[in-house]
Motif scaffolding. Structure first.
Motif, short mmCIF file in Angstrom:
data_model
loop_
_atom_site.label_atom_id
_atom_site.label_comp_id
_atom_site.label_asym_id
_atom_site.label_seq_id
_atom_site.Cartn_x
_atom_site.Cartn_y
_atom_site.Cartn_z
N SER A 111 10.44 15.64 -3.43
CA SER A 111 10.50 14.36 -3.34
C SER A 111 10.51 13.53 -4.72
CB SER A 111 9.82 13.72 -2.26
OG SER A 111 9.72 12.14 -2.30
N ARG A 114 3.69 -0.31 -5.44
CA ARG A 114 2.47 -0.13 -4.86
C ARG A 114 1.48 -0.97 -5.59
NH1 ARG A 114 -1.18 3.22 -1.79
NH2 ARG A 114 -2.83 4.06 -3.08
N GLY A 130 3.26 12.71 -10.91
CA GLY A 130 3.24 13.81 -10.00
C GLY A 130 4.53 14.43 -9.70
N GLU A 131 5.63 13.70 -9.69
CA GLU A 131 6.93 14.13 -9.61
C GLU A 131 7.54 14.75 -10.44
OE1 GLU A 131 8.34 10.33 -6.74
OE2 GLU A 131 9.15 10.44 -8.74
N ILE A 136 5.53 16.62 -12.74
CA ILE A 136 4.88 17.90 -12.78
C ILE A 136 5.37 18.87 -11.66
CG2 ILE A 136 2.57 19.17 -12.10
CD1 ILE A 136 1.46 16.18 -13.53
N ALA A 137 5.85 18.45 -10.31
CA ALA A 137 6.16 19.07 -9.45
C ALA A 137 7.72 19.66 -9.70
CB ALA A 137 6.68 18.14 -8.06
N SER A 159 0.78 -1.00 -0.08
CA SER A 159 0.11 0.13 0.05
C SER A 159 0.86 1.31 -0.05
CB SER A 159 -0.91 0.11 1.18
OG SER A 159 -0.12 -0.11 2.36
N ALA A 160 2.27 1.16 0.39
CA ALA A 160 2.90 2.24 0.34
C ALA A 160 3.32 2.44 -1.07
CB ALA A 160 4.12 2.01 1.19
N LYS A 161 4.31 3.56 -1.12
CA LYS A 161 4.70 3.99 -2.61
C LYS A 161 5.24 2.72 -3.21
CE LYS A 161 7.32 7.51 -4.89
NZ LYS A 161 8.31 8.58 -4.77
N SER A 218 -6.10 11.32 -9.82
CA SER A 218 -5.53 12.71 -10.31
C SER A 218 -4.26 12.59 -10.98
CB SER A 218 -5.18 13.46 -9.05
OG SER A 218 -4.01 13.02 -8.36
N LEU A 219 -4.07 11.02 -11.20
CA LEU A 219 -2.77 10.88 -11.83
C LEU A 219 -3.13 10.30 -13.33
CD1 LEU A 219 -0.38 9.65 -8.97
CD2 LEU A 219 -0.36 12.04 -10.26
N ASP A 265 -4.63 6.54 -7.88
CA ASP A 265 -4.78 7.90 -7.65
C ASP A 265 -5.47 8.35 -8.89
OD1 ASP A 265 -4.63 10.69 -7.36
OD2 ASP A 265 -2.63 10.42 -6.18
N GLU A 271 -6.40 1.76 -3.92
CA GLU A 271 -7.08 2.35 -4.95
C GLU A 271 -6.24 3.30 -5.76
OE1 GLU A 271 -9.32 6.14 -3.71
OE2 GLU A 271 -10.27 4.45 -2.79
N LEU A 275 -0.03 10.50 -15.52
CA LEU A 275 0.39 11.79 -15.27
C LEU A 275 1.61 11.24 -14.11
CD1 LEU A 275 -2.30 14.14 -14.74
CD2 LEU A 275 -1.09 14.27 -16.88
N LYS A 286 7.29 22.79 -11.95
CA LYS A 286 6.92 23.71 -11.38
C LYS A 286 7.86 24.41 -10.60
CE LYS A 286 2.24 23.15 -11.54
NZ LYS A 286 1.30 24.32 -12.28
#
Lengths: 310, 191
Positions: free
Chosen positions: B146, B50, B105-106, B108-109, B28-30, B94-95, B92, B90, B103, B112
Motif C-alpha cells: 500500500s 494526519r 515506511g512505504e 522501505i516496503a 488521526s487517519a493517514k 519508528s519513522l 510514529d 502521536e 523515513l 524490500k
C-alpha cells in the motif's frame, strides 16, 4: 458586607457549575470523534494494561527498518516451520485482504506504514502478526467467519499488535532482549546468536503460544475501534470470540489455545462496545456488517490451492 | 470591590463559553478527504494530512462539518468521523532515523519487495538453511504494497512481481462494500 458574601458565594457556585458542565459537555462535544486513544478508553486500556505504555515507549529507538528485519526473519522461520502451511497464491484474494487491512490500518494508531497480509492454507483457526507489518490469516479462520465485519475486527486486532509492538514487549518481558544494547538491526548483527534465538522464540510465541492477557485486551479494544473508524460494525467481534470459546471448550483446535481467558476478553469487548456506541451517537446498525463479496473470499479460501509451480 | 468581582466573573463566564463552543479535532487517519457534502458523489478535495487541526461546527450521522485553515484561507467542509480524534495523534517514532532524518515506511516496503529480503533476514535464512521456496513465500507475502507514490515494479530473484495498492484501490474497495464514508446511511442534502 452581606452583599459581598452573597457575591462571593454566587461566584464560587456559578464557577463550579460552569466547570462541571464544561467537563460533562466535553464528552458530548467529542461524540462520534472519540478514537482508539480517546481519553476514557485510553485510561481503561492503560489500567488493564498495567505498564504497557511504558514498555511501548521503550522501543522508540527501533526504526521501521529494524522492525521489518525482525519481521522478515520471523516470517521466514514461520514459513519454514513444518505443518505451518503454505501461502495461497491468488492475486485477487491477496488484493482483497491487503486492501481491507490497509484501509483499516489508515484509521489505526500507526497508519503511516504499509501492512502485508498473506492467507495460509491451514485448517487451524488462527491469525497472527509479526513486527513491521506482517499479518497471517489461515483459511480455517476465514471459513469460520460469518461476515466481513468479523474479519475487519480480526485484522484490526492484528494491526493493533503491530502498531503497539506487542511482539517486542512480550520478548522484553520474557527477558530475551537482554543481549542487545539497543533493539536495532546493528545490535542484532553484533549478537547474531541471540538474534537467532529471539527470532525462534518470537515465532514460537506467534504460532503456538499467547500474548499476555493485557496485550490481547489492548489489541481487542483497539482493533474494534479501528474497524469502526473505517465503517464496520464492531459487534461481530463478540460473535467471533464466542466461537473461539466454544471451540476451546470442545478442545478441538490446538491453535485456539493461543488466546486465553476468552470470557474476560468478551466482557472487556462488550464494555468497550457500550462506550463506543454512546460516543458514536448513532446506532451500530448503520455500520456495515457484511458484503456480497465476502462469500467470494470464503470460496477462494475453500478452493484455492498453493500454486507455486509457476 | 463589587465591580472587581463582576469583572472577574464575567471574564470567567466568557472564557468558559468559548471553551464550550470550540470543538477542536485532529486528523488521526493517514489522511482525510474534505467533502462539500457527505455524499458519495461529493468532491473529494482537499485532502488533509494526519495531525491537521480542524474545528467541528456540527456533527450529524458520523460526519463532522468542519472549518480549517489552508494556505492562509478559511475553508469548510465535511469529514467522516472515523478519521478524526480529539487528541493530537502521536508521531510514529519508528519513522525517524537515528540521525533524525525522516523515513518512509512505504519506500522501505517497496525496496524490500523489489530487492527481496534484507541482509539480516538473508543471513538468518542462510544460517538456518531456509529454502529458496520459503523465501519465495515471503517475497509473495510482502509483494502487495500500500503506497501513495508510484513505483516501477521489478521481478524479484524468486520470480515475484510486486503489486502497488494505491489510494484509488482502497477507495474502490470501500466504495464497493459501501463502507464508512461510502455508506448509504449518510445525511441527505439539506439535512
Amino acid at each position: 458586607m452581606k452583599i459581598y458574601r452573597v457575591l462571593v458565594l454566587a461566584f464560587f457556585v456559578l464557577t463550579s457549575i460552569a466547570l462541571i458542565s464544561c467537563e460533562a459537555t466535553k464528552g458530548i462535544l467529542n461524540k462520534g470523534a472519540e478514537k482508539a486513544l480517546g481519553p476514557k478508553n485510553f485510561q481503561k486500556v492503560q489500567k488493564a494494561a498495567g505498564g504497557l505504555e511504558d514498555l511501548y515507549n521503550s522501543f522508540q529507538e527501533t526504526s521501521i527498518e529494524d522492525e521489518r528485519s525482525l519481521g522478515e526473519s520471523v516470517s521466514l522461520q514461520a514459513y519454514a516451520t513444518p505443518s505451518f502451511g503454505t501461502p495461497i497464491r491468488n492475486d485477487e484474494m491477496m488484493l482483497y485482504v491487503n486492501c481491507m487491512a490497509n484501509a483499516i490500518a489508515q484509521n489505526s494508531d500507526r497508519p503511516m506504514i504499509p501492512y502485508h497480509v498473506a492467507v495460509i492454507k491451514s485448517d487451524i483457526v488462527n491469525a497472527f502478526a509479526a513486527p513491521g507489518g506482517y499479518i497471517f490469516l489461515t483459511t480455517g479462520l476465514i471459513l469460520a467467519l460469518d461476515s466481513e465485519a468479523e474479519l475487519a475486527a480480526i485484522l484490526g486486532h492484528e494491526i493493533a499488535h503491530i502498531s503497539r509492538k506487542h511482539a517486542l514487549i512480550s520478548m522484553k518481558r520474557a527477558q530475551r532482549l537482554g543481549g542487545f544494547a539497543k533493539v536495532t538491526s546493528a545490535a542484532f548483527e553484533n549478537n547474531f546468536i541471540d538474534f537467532e534465538k529471539l527470532v525462534k522464540a518470537m515465532c514460537e510465541e506467534l504460532i503456538n503460544k499467547s500474548y499476555d492477557k493485557d496485550m490481547e485486551i489492548d489489541a481487542d479494544t483497539r482493533g474494534i475501534q479501528y474497524a469502526m473508524n473505517t465503517g464496520y460494525d464492531p459487534r461481530p467481534f463478540v460473535s467471533f470470540l464466542k466461537k473461539i470459546q466454544e471451540l476451546q471448550n470442545r478442545n478441538a483446535q490446538g491453535g485456539l489455545s493461543s488466546h486465553p481467558d476468552t470470557s474476560t476478553r468478551i466482557q472487556e469487548v462488550e464494555n468497550s462496545l457500550k462506550k463506543m456506541e454512546k460516543e458514536l451517537d448513532d446506532s451500530f446498525d448503520t455500520l456495515v456488517k457484511n458484503t456480497d463479496r465476502f462469500q467470494t473470499l470464503q470460496e477462494w479460501a475453500k478452493s484455492s490451492h498453493s500454486d507455486w509451480a509457476r | 470591590m463589587i465591580r472587581c468581582f463582576l469583572s472577574v466573573f464575567l471574564l470567567l463566564i466568557f472564557s468558559l463559553h468559548g471553551l464550550l463552543q470550540s470543538d477542536e479535532l485532529y486528523v488521526s487517519a493517514k489522511q482525510a478527504e474534505v467533502r462539500d457534502h457527505p455524499t458519495r458523489k461529493a468532491q473529494e478535495d482537499p485532502i488533509l494530512p494526519r495531525g491537521t487541526k480542524v474545528e467541528s461546527t456540527k456533527y450529524k450521522k458520523k460526519w463532522h462539518q468542519i472549518s480549517f485553515v489552508q494556505d492562509s484561507e478559511n475553508k469548510t467542509g465535511w469529514i467522516y468521523s472515523g478519521k478524526l480524534s480529539p487528541n493530537l495523534p502521536e508521531e510514529d517514532g519508528s519513522l525517524v532515523a537515528a540521525n533524525g532524518n525522516k523515513l518512509s515506511g512505504e519506500d522501505i516496503a517497496a525496496g524490500k519487495a523489489i530487492r527481496g529480503v534484507g541482509p539480516l533476514a538473508q543471513k538468518f535464512a542462510n544460517a538456518n538453511r531456509i529454502s529458496t521456496m520459503h523465501k519465495k513465500y515471503l517475497d509473495y507475502h510482502h509483494s502487495f504494497i500500500s503506497m501513495d507514490k508510484n513505483f516501477q515494479p521489478k521481478v524479484t530473484e524468486q520470480g515475484i512481481t510486486p503489486r502497488r495498492i494505491s489510494a484509488a484501490d482502497i477507495h474502490k474497495f470501500l466504495k464497493e462494500g459501501k463502507i464508512g464514508e461510502f455508506s448509504e446511511s449518510m445525511p441527505k442534502e439539506g439535512e
